[in-house]
Design a protein around this motif. Structure first.
Motif, mmCIF file in Angstrom:
data_model
loop_
_atom_site.group_PDB
_atom_site.id
_atom_site.type_symbol
_atom_site.label_atom_id
_atom_site.label_comp_id
_atom_site.label_asym_id
_atom_site.label_seq_id
_atom_site.Cartn_x
_atom_site.Cartn_y
_atom_site.Cartn_z
ATOM 1 N N ASN A 248 11.077 -18.219 -35.114
ATOM 2 C CA ASN A 248 10.394 -19.448 -35.530
ATOM 3 C C ASN A 248 8.885 -19.292 -35.473
ATOM 4 O O ASN A 248 8.156 -19.739 -36.375
ATOM 5 N N THR A 249 8.405 -18.671 -34.402
ATOM 6 C CA THR A 249 6.962 -18.501 -34.244
ATOM 7 C C THR A 249 6.411 -17.553 -35.299
ATOM 8 O O THR A 249 5.344 -17.794 -35.874
ATOM 9 N N ALA A 250 7.136 -16.461 -35.565
ATOM 10 C CA ALA A 250 6.703 -15.522 -36.600
ATOM 11 C C ALA A 250 6.653 -16.193 -37.962
ATOM 12 O O ALA A 250 5.728 -15.968 -38.756
ATOM 13 N N GLY A 251 7.633 -17.044 -38.235
ATOM 14 C CA GLY A 251 7.621 -17.770 -39.497
ATOM 15 C C GLY A 251 6.436 -18.709 -39.616
ATOM 16 O O GLY A 251 5.829 -18.840 -40.683
ATOM 17 N N PHE A 252 6.094 -19.374 -38.507
ATOM 18 C CA PHE A 252 4.925 -20.250 -38.489
ATOM 19 C C PHE A 252 3.657 -19.458 -38.786
ATOM 20 O O PHE A 252 2.818 -19.871 -39.594
ATOM 21 N N SER A 255 3.383 -18.431 -42.460
ATOM 22 C CA SER A 255 3.134 -19.505 -43.427
ATOM 23 C C SER A 255 1.816 -20.240 -43.204
ATOM 24 O O SER A 255 1.229 -20.772 -44.155
ATOM 25 N N GLN A 256 1.319 -20.276 -41.971
ATOM 26 C CA GLN A 256 0.187 -21.144 -41.659
ATOM 27 C C GLN A 256 -1.165 -20.434 -41.552
ATOM 28 O O GLN A 256 -2.197 -21.025 -41.862
ATOM 29 N N ILE A 257 -1.182 -19.197 -41.075
ATOM 30 C CA ILE A 257 -2.473 -18.537 -40.871
ATOM 31 C C ILE A 257 -3.005 -17.998 -42.190
ATOM 32 O O ILE A 257 -2.343 -17.193 -42.856
ATOM 33 N N LYS A 258 -4.188 -18.447 -42.559
ATOM 34 C CA LYS A 258 -4.818 -18.039 -43.817
ATOM 35 C C LYS A 258 -6.003 -17.086 -43.598
ATOM 36 O O LYS A 258 -6.463 -16.453 -44.532
ATOM 37 N N GLY A 259 -6.508 -17.028 -42.373
ATOM 38 C CA GLY A 259 -7.388 -15.925 -42.014
ATOM 39 C C GLY A 259 -8.873 -16.104 -42.151
ATOM 40 O O GLY A 259 -9.620 -15.258 -41.675
ATOM 41 N N THR A 260 -9.373 -17.156 -42.787
ATOM 42 C CA THR A 260 -10.815 -17.282 -42.929
ATOM 43 C C THR A 260 -11.208 -18.756 -42.893
ATOM 44 O O THR A 260 -10.361 -19.643 -42.793
#
Length: 413
Positions: A248-252, A255-260
């Motif tokens: 679940n955490t890996a999926g989050f 999908s959520q971290i965009k990096g900048t």
């Protein structure tokens, strides 16, 4: 007579070389450079993890460019004023033993289980900064407790719900006592890393017969895993729908971290954060100006260690122009390619007040386990002291005044 000189030499005693029989002295003889540590680490880390550590993006051109560019920087020694050297530096109100710090590395526990806590502990003991990552394998609260005033925190962008998680992480860092926040700019999209793709090292990670064999052939890593537990994105777990399993955490994260971040969000960070604010990944003087306009206190010149864009310049080649543009308006920091104390001296001579390394410290863990990060910190500091002594530069300010030749320096005019 030679033995008497060795016993009486303060320098020899400082190196632990007086008798040559202490454990530290024997280790220095066996592993005198990072290259020696790297060879040892390669034997102890699973192949997929070592590839993740060593690799860059694309054809690894940018990682090689960083190394070649650092090697090409020449510094001219000055003589006639011998004396002791002082490597201490004050960064954002904290006195550090040397201008050397540990860079953030995402999922560091894949390379060596328990890495985040080991880094934090080593940083506190060595009195050097550690920038714990958003995707570290221990929480920012744990890092702050272990590293004390040397705990910094790196942020990737989580833009959902108007950066709700981003700003909650900022609050957590402040409540934990973190002194410096570093916002990463240089990962606007995910890069293509062929080594990781070939090894199946993607999020979420699914073991294959090949990776299982790699692990089985790496007993030291397997023992570390049994001690530290399975690596996980600990900072993210409270934001995931329960139960916060690894999947679940890996999926989050996927999908959520965009990096900048946009400059507008950096300005909002400035308003929300009372400590020192650094932007990481600046490679152009105009971006440094934008950062200053947003109210930052520090600029970390970096190309993400060659892991994001293969055609980017070597970070050291853009450092002088950025340092010249910024002047005294912010603290200039540097990472990307640091492998020795001489590299640290080069970066200080070209305008940085502090330097950071990620691979070097992870190689220390891979080669020596828990004591490896502290060993690398001591090695880099010792090499920096030697370089300063050879250059006739008793202080970091004196290093910055040296004559140097830097043919690869970028001309932004």
């Amino acid at each position: 007579m030679t033995g008497d000189l060795r016993r009486s030499s303060p320098r020899a005693q400082a190196w632990g070389a007086g008798s040559g029989t202490s454990p530290e002295a024997r280790l220095r003889q066996r592993l005198p450079t990072l290259d020696d540590i790297e060879r040892r680490a390669r034997r102890r880390i699973p192949r997929f993890a070592f590839d993740f550590l060593e690799g860059g993006t694309g054809d690894d051109l940018n990682t090689r460019r960083n190394r070649l560019a650092l090697d090409a920087v020449e510094l001219v020694p000055r003589y006639g004023k011998p004396g002791p050297v002082n490597t201490e530096v004050e960064l954002f109100g904290v006195r550090c033993a040397a201008p050397i710090g540990i860079s953030p590395v995402g999922v560091d526990g894949i390379i060596w289980p328990g890495a985040t806590r080991m880094f934090a502990s080593a940083a506190g003991k060595a009195r050097i900064p550690y920038i714990a990552g958003t995707l570290a394998t221990a929480t920012i609260e744990d890092v702050a407790e272990l590293a004390g005033p040397y705990a910094w925190f790196q942020l990737y962008g989580l833009p959902a719900d108007d950066h709700a998680v981003t700003f909650d992480l900022i609050k957590r860092a402040g409540a934990a006592g973190v002194r410096v926040l570093a916002a990463t700019l240089d990962a606007p999209v995910r890069s293509k890393r062929p080594r990781d793709l070939r090894n199946g090292l993607v999020v979420p990670f699914r073991p294959t017969p090949k990776t299982i064999l790699d692990v089985a052939l790496s007993p030291p890593w397997l023992l570390a895993l049994a001690t530290a537990g399975t690596p996980a994105f600990r900072n993210m777990e409270r934001y995931v729908e329960k139960p916060a399993t690894l999947a679940n955490t890996a999926g989050f994260v996927q999908s959520q971290i965009k990096g900048t971040f946009s400059w507008d969000v950096i300005k909002r960070m400035r308003d929300a954060w009372s400590g020192a604010l650094v932007v990481k990944g600046v490679m152009h003087p105009e971006d440094a100006e934008q950062a200053l306009a947003a109210g930052v206190d520090g600029i970390l010149v970096s190309n993400h260690g060659g892991r994001q864009f293969d055609a980017a310049p070597a970070a050291i080649d853009v450092l002088p122009a950025i340092a010249a543009r910024v002047g005294t308006r912010a603290t200039i920091l540097f990472d990307s390619g640091i492998r020795s104390g001489l590299d640290v001296a080069r970066a200080i001579a070209l305008g940085a007040s502090g330097t950071f390394a990620g691979r070097a410290f992870l190689l220390g863990l891979g080669g020596l386990g828990e004591r490896g990060a502290g060993y690398v910190a001591g090695l880099l500091k010792e090499e920096l002291e030697t370089a300063m002594g050879q250059l006739g530069a008793p202080s970091l300010d004196a290093l910055a005044q040296l004559t140097r030749r830097h043919r690869g320096a970028f001309d932004f005019t």
